[in-house]
Write a protein that holds these residues in place. Structure first.
Motif, PDB file in Angstrom:
ATOM      1  N   ARG A  22       0.826  -1.200   0.000  1.00 46.16           N
ATOM      2  CA  ARG A  22       0.000   0.000   0.000  1.00 46.16           C
ATOM      3  C   ARG A  22       0.866   1.258   0.000  1.00 46.16           C
ATOM      4  N   ARG A  23       1.943   1.258   0.772  1.00 41.54           N
ATOM      5  CA  ARG A  23       2.832   2.421   0.813  1.00 41.54           C
ATOM      6  C   ARG A  23       3.506   2.646  -0.535  1.00 41.54           C
ATOM      7  N   LEU A  24       3.913   1.553  -1.187  1.00 40.48           N
ATOM      8  CA  LEU A  24       4.544   1.654  -2.496  1.00 40.48           C
ATOM      9  C   LEU A  24       3.564   2.199  -3.529  1.00 40.48           C
ATOM     10  N   PHE A  25       2.353   1.702  -3.510  1.00 35.96           N
ATOM     11  CA  PHE A  25       1.299   2.147  -4.424  1.00 35.96           C
ATOM     12  C   PHE A  25       1.002   3.630  -4.214  1.00 35.96           C
ATOM     13  N   ALA A  26       0.837   4.036  -2.956  1.00 40.10           N
ATOM     14  CA  ALA A  26       0.532   5.433  -2.652  1.00 40.10           C
ATOM     15  C   ALA A  26       1.680   6.353  -3.058  1.00 40.10           C
ATOM     16  N   LYS A  27       2.906   5.909  -2.827  1.00 38.05           N
ATOM     17  CA  LYS A  27       4.047   6.739  -3.194  1.00 38.05           C
ATOM     18  C   LYS A  27       4.117   6.921  -4.711  1.00 38.05           C
ATOM     19  N   GLY A  28       3.849   5.858  -5.464  1.00 36.94           N
ATOM     20  CA  GLY A  28       3.849   5.957  -6.923  1.00 36.94           C
ATOM     21  C   GLY A  28       2.746   6.848  -7.448  1.00 36.94           C
ATOM     22  N   LEU A  29       1.543   6.740  -6.881  1.00 37.28           N
ATOM     23  CA  LEU A  29       0.431   7.593  -7.308  1.00 37.28           C
ATOM     24  C   LEU A  29       0.690   9.048  -6.963  1.00 37.28           C
ATOM     25  N   LEU A  30       1.199   9.297  -5.770  1.00 43.21           N
ATOM     26  CA  LEU A  30       1.467  10.672  -5.360  1.00 43.21           C
ATOM     27  C   LEU A  30       2.536  11.307  -6.241  1.00 43.21           C
ATOM     28  N   ALA A  31       3.582  10.551  -6.556  1.00 45.34           N
ATOM     29  CA  ALA A  31       4.635  11.089  -7.425  1.00 45.34           C
ATOM     30  C   ALA A  31       4.071  11.448  -8.790  1.00 45.34           C
ATOM     31  N   ARG A  32       3.170  10.636  -9.294  1.00 45.44           N
ATOM     32  CA  ARG A  32       2.577  10.866 -10.614  1.00 45.44           C
ATOM     33  C   ARG A  32       1.712  12.132 -10.631  1.00 45.44           C
ATOM     34  N   HIS A  33       0.994  12.381  -9.544  1.00 47.12           N
ATOM     35  CA  HIS A  33       0.011  13.469  -9.516  1.00 47.12           C
ATOM     36  C   HIS A  33       0.369  14.605  -8.569  1.00 47.12           C
ATOM     37  N   ARG A  34       1.590  14.666  -8.099  1.00 47.75           N
ATOM     38  CA  ARG A  34       1.987  15.662  -7.105  1.00 47.75           C
ATOM     39  C   ARG A  34       1.755  17.108  -7.574  1.00 47.75           C
ATOM     40  N   VAL A  35       2.176  17.423  -8.778  1.00 51.86           N
ATOM     41  CA  VAL A  35       2.048  18.794  -9.273  1.00 51.86           C
ATOM     42  C   VAL A  35       0.577  19.201  -9.338  1.00 51.86           C
ATOM     43  N   ALA A  36      -0.268  18.332  -9.867  1.00 48.89           N
ATOM     44  CA  ALA A  36      -1.697  18.650  -9.966  1.00 48.89           C
ATOM     45  C   ALA A  36      -2.330  18.781  -8.580  1.00 48.89           C
ATOM     46  N   LEU A  37      -1.954  17.902  -7.654  1.00 46.29           N
ATOM     47  CA  LEU A  37      -2.498  17.979  -6.300  1.00 46.29           C
ATOM     48  C   LEU A  37      -2.052  19.259  -5.588  1.00 46.29           C
ATOM     49  N   GLU A  38      -0.771  19.604  -5.736  1.00 47.29           N
ATOM     50  CA  GLU A  38      -0.283  20.835  -5.117  1.00 47.29           C
ATOM     51  C   GLU A  38      -0.999  22.059  -5.682  1.00 47.29           C
ATOM     52  N   ALA A  39      -1.177  22.092  -6.989  1.00 48.03           N
ATOM     53  CA  ALA A  39      -1.867  23.224  -7.607  1.00 48.03           C
ATOM     54  C   ALA A  39      -3.308  23.316  -7.110  1.00 48.03           C
ATOM     55  N   TYR A  40      -3.972  22.178  -6.994  1.00 46.64           N
ATOM     56  CA  TYR A  40      -5.357  22.168  -6.529  1.00 46.64           C
ATOM     57  C   TYR A  40      -5.449  22.603  -5.074  1.00 46.64           C
ATOM     58  N   ILE A  41      -4.637  21.994  -4.217  1.00 49.24           N
ATOM     59  CA  ILE A  41      -4.712  22.291  -2.784  1.00 49.24           C
ATOM     60  C   ILE A  41      -4.264  23.715  -2.501  1.00 49.24           C
ATOM     61  N   LEU A  42      -3.143  24.121  -3.072  1.00 53.45           N
ATOM     62  CA  LEU A  42      -2.650  25.476  -2.822  1.00 53.45           C
ATOM     63  C   LEU A  42      -3.544  26.535  -3.453  1.00 53.45           C
ATOM     64  N   GLY A  43      -4.168  26.201  -4.568  1.00 52.39           N
ATOM     65  CA  GLY A  43      -5.071  27.154  -5.221  1.00 52.39           C
ATOM     66  C   GLY A  43      -6.387  27.316  -4.473  1.00 52.39           C
ATOM     67  N   GLN A  44      -6.789  26.304  -3.714  1.00 55.49           N
ATOM     68  CA  GLN A  44      -8.037  26.350  -2.970  1.00 55.49           C
ATOM     69  C   GLN A  44      -7.882  26.982  -1.602  1.00 55.49           C
ATOM     70  N   HIS A  45      -6.655  27.071  -1.117  1.00 49.64           N
ATOM     71  CA  HIS A  45      -6.421  27.584   0.234  1.00 49.64           C
ATOM     72  C   HIS A  45      -6.631  29.095   0.252  1.00 49.64           C
ATOM     73  N   PRO A  46      -7.430  29.592   1.180  1.00 49.49           N
ATOM     74  CA  PRO A  46      -7.661  31.050   1.228  1.00 49.49           C
ATOM     75  C   PRO A  46      -6.393  31.790   1.679  1.00 49.49           C
ATOM     76  N   THR A  47      -6.142  32.908   1.050  1.00 45.78           N
ATOM     77  CA  THR A  47      -5.002  33.724   1.438  1.00 45.78           C
ATOM     78  C   THR A  47      -5.426  34.656   2.562  1.00 45.78           C
ATOM     79  N   VAL A  48      -4.620  34.684   3.590  1.00 42.30           N
ATOM     80  CA  VAL A  48      -4.951  35.520   4.751  1.00 42.30           C
ATOM     81  C   VAL A  48      -4.083  36.739   4.767  1.00 42.30           C
TER      82      VAL A  48
END
Length: 132
Positions: free
Chosen positions: A106-132
């Protein structure tokens, strides 16, 4: 390796789940890390498979691709959600810190998926976070 589950068909959304995809997280893991409840580590146990692309590819297609598509038998789920619970001393504080070492697959699978989609996830999460 067992055949894919009944009703399973390959999906082009995950056609990148191959042996070469699986080899990347194996190589990127540090040596001598904690083993899971079955004694598997993410680097030492998987290292011999790196020389056999066909075995890695078969494993990726038979195990990790069905996982990505949501096909997982209850028996396999019970293995993957488990872990090895250990206690680590807190140093100068009394008591122990409980740590659960999850299943290496499970850890290997998650690490591979995260590496594949890291840029998109960071853009989504950071873009959704409200700026204070």
């Amino acid at each position: 390796l067992p055949p894919p589950p009944l009703g399973f068909s390959s999906n082009t959304r995950f056609d990148w789940i191959t042996g070469s995809w699986l080899a990347k997280p194996i190589r990127s893991n540090a040596m001598r890390v904690a083993h899971d409840q079955f004694g598997w580590t993410m680097r030492e146990t998987w290292q011999p498979f790196l020389q056999h692309e066909d075995i890695l590819d078969g494993f990726a297609k038979s195990v990790f691709l069905p996982m990505a598509l949501g096909f997982q038998s209850p028996a396999f789920s019970s293995i993957c959600i488990g872990g090895r619970l250990i206690g680590i001393p807190k140093g100068h504080k009394p008591g122990v810190r409980p740590i659960c070492i999850g299943n290496a697959w499970r850890r290997l699978f998650a690490k591979g998926l995260l590496a594949r989609h890291r840029v998109a996830l960071e853009a989504y999460i950071l873009g959704q976070h409200p700026t204070v």
